[in-house]
Design an enzyme around this catalytic site. Structure first.
Site, PDB file in Angstrom:
ATOM      1  N   CYS A 135      24.201  27.581  48.640  1.00 55.60           N
ATOM      2  CA  CYS A 135      22.727  27.506  48.639  1.00 55.60           C
ATOM      3  C   CYS A 135      22.138  27.470  47.222  1.00 55.60           C
ATOM      4  O   CYS A 135      22.303  28.406  46.444  1.00 55.60           O
ATOM      5  CB  CYS A 135      22.153  28.708  49.402  1.00 55.60           C
ATOM      6  SG  CYS A 135      20.344  28.700  49.408  1.00 55.60           S
TER       7      CYS A 135
ATOM      8  N   VAL B 228      18.586  32.416  53.635  1.00 55.99           N
ATOM      9  CA  VAL B 228      18.953  33.038  52.372  1.00 55.99           C
ATOM     10  C   VAL B 228      18.262  32.245  51.259  1.00 55.99           C
ATOM     11  O   VAL B 228      17.949  31.073  51.471  1.00 55.99           O
ATOM     12  CB  VAL B 228      20.487  33.021  52.146  1.00 55.99           C
ATOM     13  CG1 VAL B 228      21.184  33.927  53.112  1.00 55.99           C
ATOM     14  CG2 VAL B 228      21.056  31.623  52.192  1.00 55.99           C
TER      15      VAL B 228
ATOM     16  N   GLU C 217      12.313  34.252  50.234  1.00 58.87           N
ATOM     17  CA  GLU C 217      11.770  33.117  49.480  1.00 58.87           C
ATOM     18  C   GLU C 217      12.182  33.259  48.004  1.00 58.87           C
ATOM     19  O   GLU C 217      11.762  34.221  47.321  1.00 58.87           O
ATOM     20  CB  GLU C 217      10.237  33.001  49.585  1.00 58.87           C
ATOM     21  CG  GLU C 217       9.755  32.445  50.907  1.00 58.87           C
ATOM     22  CD  GLU C 217      10.243  31.013  51.168  1.00 58.87           C
ATOM     23  OE1 GLU C 217      10.407  30.213  50.233  1.00 58.87           O
ATOM     24  OE2 GLU C 217      10.483  30.713  52.347  1.00 58.87           O
ATOM     25  N   SER C 218      12.962  32.299  47.545  1.00 56.36           N
ATOM     26  CA  SER C 218      13.539  32.431  46.194  1.00 56.36           C
ATOM     27  C   SER C 218      12.472  32.579  45.106  1.00 56.36           C
ATOM     28  O   SER C 218      12.663  33.334  44.145  1.00 56.36           O
ATOM     29  CB  SER C 218      14.457  31.244  45.887  1.00 56.36           C
ATOM     30  OG  SER C 218      13.764  30.024  45.970  1.00 56.36           O
TER      31      SER C 218
HETATM   32  N1  GSH Z   1      12.108  28.109  50.619  1.00 54.79           N
HETATM   33  C1  GSH Z   1      13.315  28.886  50.772  1.00 54.79           C
HETATM   34  C2  GSH Z   1      14.448  27.967  51.186  1.00 54.79           C
HETATM   35  C3  GSH Z   1      15.691  28.749  51.562  1.00 54.79           C
HETATM   36  C4  GSH Z   1      16.649  27.913  52.402  1.00 54.79           C
HETATM   37  O1  GSH Z   1      16.312  26.806  52.881  1.00 54.79           O
HETATM   38  N2  GSH Z   1      17.857  28.461  52.589  1.00 54.79           N
HETATM   39  C5  GSH Z   1      18.829  27.788  53.436  1.00 54.79           C
HETATM   40  C6  GSH Z   1      20.214  27.784  52.773  1.00 54.79           C
HETATM   41  S1  GSH Z   1      20.202  26.868  51.281  1.00 54.79           S
HETATM   42  C7  GSH Z   1      18.977  28.571  54.717  1.00 54.79           C
HETATM   43  O2  GSH Z   1      19.070  29.788  54.704  1.00 54.79           O
HETATM   44  N3  GSH Z   1      19.004  27.866  55.863  1.00 54.79           N
HETATM   45  C8  GSH Z   1      19.217  28.468  57.148  1.00 54.79           C
HETATM   46  C9  GSH Z   1      18.090  28.174  58.097  1.00 54.79           C
HETATM   47  O3  GSH Z   1      17.208  27.345  57.774  1.00 54.79           O
HETATM   48  O4  GSH Z   1      18.091  28.778  59.167  1.00 54.79           O
HETATM   49  C10 GSH Z   1      13.637  29.597  49.440  1.00 54.79           C
HETATM   50  O5  GSH Z   1      13.228  29.094  48.383  1.00 54.79           O
HETATM   51  O6  GSH Z   1      14.240  30.680  49.479  1.00 54.79           O
END
Ligand code: GSH
Length: 217
Positions: A12, A52, A64-65
């Site tokens: 990720c 995550v 949220e990162s």
């Molecule tokens: N906007 C979020 C995006 C986080 C994201 O898309 N994480 C993905 C992995 S890279 C995830 O956990 N996906 C699982 C899901 O959507 O259920 C951030 O910046 O933290």
């Protein structure tokens, strides 16, 4: 206050941002890897969105990162942002922009045919064009000081480098300024320590298993 725990997923890019900032600020933290597609019960309970990264502090899930980054920046001074308010605001806007680039990289990875690949390539070219236009300073985005925007962009540098190595796809060919910036990011020790050594292998498996256009063409 307890030691923060970062819950991450090895591939990720958003979680890599959190890990990089923790390393830049030399914060003592725990790290747990999960697969959000097959989450353990404790993660499903902890995370409101199931995504995550999550930073767990005293039992509270920060998600949220970009919010994790801002929390860490305030909690562990000195700030890594530029001090000028307007520069800080525009940097934050560019951080949002880099987040969209990850979507295009993902589209490129999963594209199974030329049409899908070309469409994702048009998107990423437009996004890289915009970033390249404002990338004037060196060695880092704002000049001498490594900042939040460098952190936000580092996982892009890592992924484009892997795509170049594994698939011979050079998306930075037309962007010498971005290319030089990304080379400096790739050489930085904290960036190298911010993702697991098996990332290249995992992305390669993904490209292969998916029969991705860029892997098989
Ligand atoms: N906007 C979020 C995006 C986080 C994201 O898309 N994480 C993905 C992995 S890279 C995830 O956990 N996906 C699982 C899901 O959507 O259920 C951030 O910046 O933290």
């Amino acid at each position: 206050m307890s030691k923060p725990r970062l819950i991450s997923f090895k591939v990720c890019p958003f979680a890599q941002r959190s890990s990089l900032l923790l390393k830049e600020k030399q914060i003592d933290f725990e790290l747990a890897f999960i697969n959000p597609d097959e989450p353990p019960a404790w993660f499903a309970e902890l995370s409101p969105t199931g995504k995550v990264p999550v930073l767990e502090v005293d039992g509270i899930a920060i998600f949220e990162s970009s919010v994790i980054s801002e929390y860490l920046d305030e909690r562990y001074p000195p700030s890594i942002h530029p001090s000028d308010l307007l520069t800080k605001a525009t940097n934050r806007a560019w951080v949002e922009h880099t987040s969209n680039i990850y979507t295009s990289i993902f589209q490129i990875i999963i594209a199974k045919d030329k049409t899908a690949f070309k469409s994702a390539q048009v998107s990423i070219d437009e996004q890289l064009d915009l970033l390249d236009e404002v990338m004037l300073e060196t060695p880092w985005f704002n000049g001498a000081d490594f900042s939040m925007l460098d952190i936000a962009a580092a996982p892009i540098a890592v992924r484009l480098d892997i795509l170049k190595e594994v698939c011979g796809l050079d998306l930075l060919e037309e962007y010498p300024k971005l290319s030089a910036w990304f080379e400096r990011l790739l050489a930085r020790e904290t960036v190298q320590a911010s993702y697991p050594p098996e990332l290249k292998m995992m992305l390669t498996m993904r490209l292969k298993g998916n029969k991705s256009y860029i892997y098989s063409s």
